[in-house]
Design a protein around this motif. Structure first.
Motif, PDB file in Angstrom:
ATOM      1  N   TYR A   1       0.836  -1.205   0.000  1.00  0.00           N
ATOM      2  CA  TYR A   1       0.000   0.000   0.000  1.00  0.00           C
ATOM      3  C   TYR A   1       0.871   1.256   0.000  1.00  0.00           C
ATOM      4  N   ALA A   2       1.842   1.296   0.907  1.00  0.00           N
ATOM      5  CA  ALA A   2       2.701   2.482   1.012  1.00  0.00           C
ATOM      6  C   ALA A   2       3.515   2.690  -0.258  1.00  0.00           C
ATOM      7  N   HIS A   3       4.011   1.609  -0.828  1.00  0.00           N
ATOM      8  CA  HIS A   3       4.856   1.715  -2.011  1.00  0.00           C
ATOM      9  C   HIS A   3       4.063   2.215  -3.209  1.00  0.00           C
ATOM     10  N   LEU A   4       2.848   1.741  -3.374  1.00  0.00           N
ATOM     11  CA  LEU A   4       2.035   2.177  -4.511  1.00  0.00           C
ATOM     12  C   LEU A   4       1.552   3.615  -4.325  1.00  0.00           C
ATOM     13  N   VAL A   5       1.294   4.016  -3.102  1.00  0.00           N
ATOM     14  CA  VAL A   5       0.965   5.426  -2.849  1.00  0.00           C
ATOM     15  C   VAL A   5       2.183   6.303  -3.152  1.00  0.00           C
TER      16      VAL A   5
ATOM     17  N   LEU B   1       5.018  10.154  -7.095  1.00  0.00           N
ATOM     18  CA  LEU B   1       6.165  10.384  -7.967  1.00  0.00           C
ATOM     19  C   LEU B   1       5.791  10.419  -9.437  1.00  0.00           C
ATOM     20  N   GLY B   2       4.742   9.702  -9.811  1.00  0.00           N
ATOM     21  CA  GLY B   2       4.369   9.628 -11.214  1.00  0.00           C
ATOM     22  C   GLY B   2       3.883  10.959 -11.745  1.00  0.00           C
ATOM     23  N   PRO B   3       4.073  11.209 -13.027  1.00  0.00           N
ATOM     24  CA  PRO B   3       3.604  12.464 -13.616  1.00  0.00           C
ATOM     25  C   PRO B   3       2.101  12.502 -13.745  1.00  0.00           C
ATOM     26  N   ASP B   4       1.559  13.699 -13.853  1.00  0.00           N
ATOM     27  CA  ASP B   4       0.148  13.841 -14.156  1.00  0.00           C
ATOM     28  C   ASP B   4      -0.127  13.263 -15.539  1.00  0.00           C
ATOM     29  N   GLY B   5      -1.304  12.705 -15.710  1.00  0.00           N
ATOM     30  CA  GLY B   5      -1.691  12.169 -17.009  1.00  0.00           C
ATOM     31  C   GLY B   5      -3.049  12.687 -17.418  1.00  0.00           C
ATOM     32  N   PRO B   6      -3.436  12.491 -18.673  1.00  0.00           N
ATOM     33  CA  PRO B   6      -4.764  12.920 -19.124  1.00  0.00           C
ATOM     34  C   PRO B   6      -5.863  12.215 -18.329  1.00  0.00           C
TER      35      PRO B   6
ATOM     36  N   GLU C   1      12.573   5.398 -10.627  1.00  0.00           N
ATOM     37  CA  GLU C   1      11.369   5.669  -9.837  1.00  0.00           C
ATOM     38  C   GLU C   1      11.185   4.608  -8.753  1.00  0.00           C
ATOM     39  N   GLU C   2      11.562   3.371  -9.065  1.00  0.00           N
ATOM     40  CA  GLU C   2      11.418   2.287  -8.086  1.00  0.00           C
ATOM     41  C   GLU C   2      12.285   2.544  -6.861  1.00  0.00           C
ATOM     42  N   VAL C   3      13.526   2.965  -7.087  1.00  0.00           N
ATOM     43  CA  VAL C   3      14.428   3.262  -5.976  1.00  0.00           C
ATOM     44  C   VAL C   3      13.898   4.429  -5.149  1.00  0.00           C
ATOM     45  N   LEU C   4      13.390   5.446  -5.832  1.00  0.00           N
ATOM     46  CA  LEU C   4      12.851   6.612  -5.137  1.00  0.00           C
ATOM     47  C   LEU C   4      11.593   6.246  -4.357  1.00  0.00           C
TER      48      LEU C   4
ATOM     49  N   ILE D   1       7.869  16.466  -3.165  1.00  0.00           N
ATOM     50  CA  ILE D   1       7.280  15.171  -3.488  1.00  0.00           C
ATOM     51  C   ILE D   1       5.828  15.115  -3.052  1.00  0.00           C
ATOM     52  N   TYR D   2       5.522  15.696  -1.897  1.00  0.00           N
ATOM     53  CA  TYR D   2       4.177  15.557  -1.363  1.00  0.00           C
ATOM     54  C   TYR D   2       3.424  16.889  -1.242  1.00  0.00           C
TER      55      TYR D   2
END
Length: 207
Positions: A86-90, A95-100, A126-129, A149-150
Motif C-alpha cells: 500500500y505504502a509503495h504504490l501510494v 512520484l508519477g507524472p500527471d496524465g490525461p 522511480e522504483e528506488v525513489l 514530493i508531497y
C-alpha cells in the motif's frame, strides 16, 4: 490532468499520519490493525482495494482509469507485506507524472526476482525513489522526504527573493534525493528534517 491516486498528496499525508499515531507507545497497533486501517483510509479516499487476488509474479498493482482507481494485493501476503505494498504504490502515485483524465495508468509491485529482465531506466529510478518515500510513509514521517514530493505548492513566501531561494532549496533537495541513496538516508534523520522544516518556515511564511 489526473494522478494515479485521487488527491495523491492528501492520501499520502493521511496514510502517514494514521501510521504515526498508531506507532506511539500509548496506542500501539498490531500489524493486522495497521493494514486494516490503511485499507480503510484508502477506500474512504476513493481507492477500491482488493486483497483476494491470486497473483504469481506480483505482490500487487495499481490501476487508474476514468472508472476510478483500484489497488489489488496478493492474497498470499502477510499484514506487514500488504501494508508495504500500500505504502509503495501510494509513493508511486506521488512520484508519477500527471496524465490525461481519460488515460489508463498502472504501477506494478513485483515479487523479488520476478520483475522483467529489461526495465526502462526511468522505471528503475522511480522504483528506488519509491522505496525511500514508502519508508517515510510507513514510519509516519512523510516530512522525511523532500517537500516537493508531497506538496507542490510551497506557499507565498516572504517576498520574491525568499520565494526564489525557497524553491531553489527544495528543488536542490529533490534532485539530490532522486540521485543519492546517501542523501535519502541523511534526509530521513530527524535532526535534518527539523532543520529543513525550520528553514522552510522562515523563508515561506509571509512577513
Amino acid at each position: 490532468m489526473a494522478r494515479l491516486v485521487p488527491q495523491a498528496e492528501t492520501t499520502a499525508a493521511n496514510l502517514a499520519r494514521v501510521l504515526r499515531l498508531h506507532t506511539l507507545p500509548s496506542t500501539p497497533w498490531e500489524p493486522h490493525q495497521r493494514a486494516v486501517a490503511a485499507r480503510r483510509l484508502l477506500e474512504e479516499l476513493g481507492v477500491r482495494c482488493d486483497e483476494s487476488a491470486a497473483l504469481h509474479d506480483l505482490k500487487g498493482f495499481l490501476l487508474s482509469s476514468p472508472r476510478g482507481t483500484e489497488l489489488v494485493v496478493s492474497r498470499d501476503l502477510d499484514d506487514e507485506q500488504r501494508l508495504e505494498v500500500y505504502a509503495h504504490l501510494v509513493a508511486h502515485a506521488l512520484l508519477g507524472p500527471d496524465g490525461p483524465e481519460l488515460a489508463l495508468a498502472a504501477r506494478f509491485e513485483y515479487v523479488p526476482g520476478r520483475a522483467p529482465g529489461e526495465r526502462p531506466a526511468n522505471e528503475l529510478r522511480e522504483e528506488v525513489l519509491a522505496d525511500a518515500v514508502a519508508r517515510a510513509i510507513l514510519a509516519g514521517r512523510l516530512e522525511a522526504a523532500p517537500r516537493l514530493i508531497y506538496c507542490r505548492d510551497l506557499g507565498p513566501g516572504r517576498g520574491r527573493f525568499s520565494r526564489a531561494v525557497l524553491r531553489g532549496l527544495h528543488l536542490g533537495s529533490l534532485a539530490l534525493y532522486r540521485r543519492s541513496r546517501s542523501y535519502q538516508r541523511l534526509r530521513s534523520l530527524p535532526v535534518v528534517t527539523a532543520l529543513t522544516e525550520r528553514v522552510h518556515s522562515f523563508l515561506g511564511n509571509a512577513a
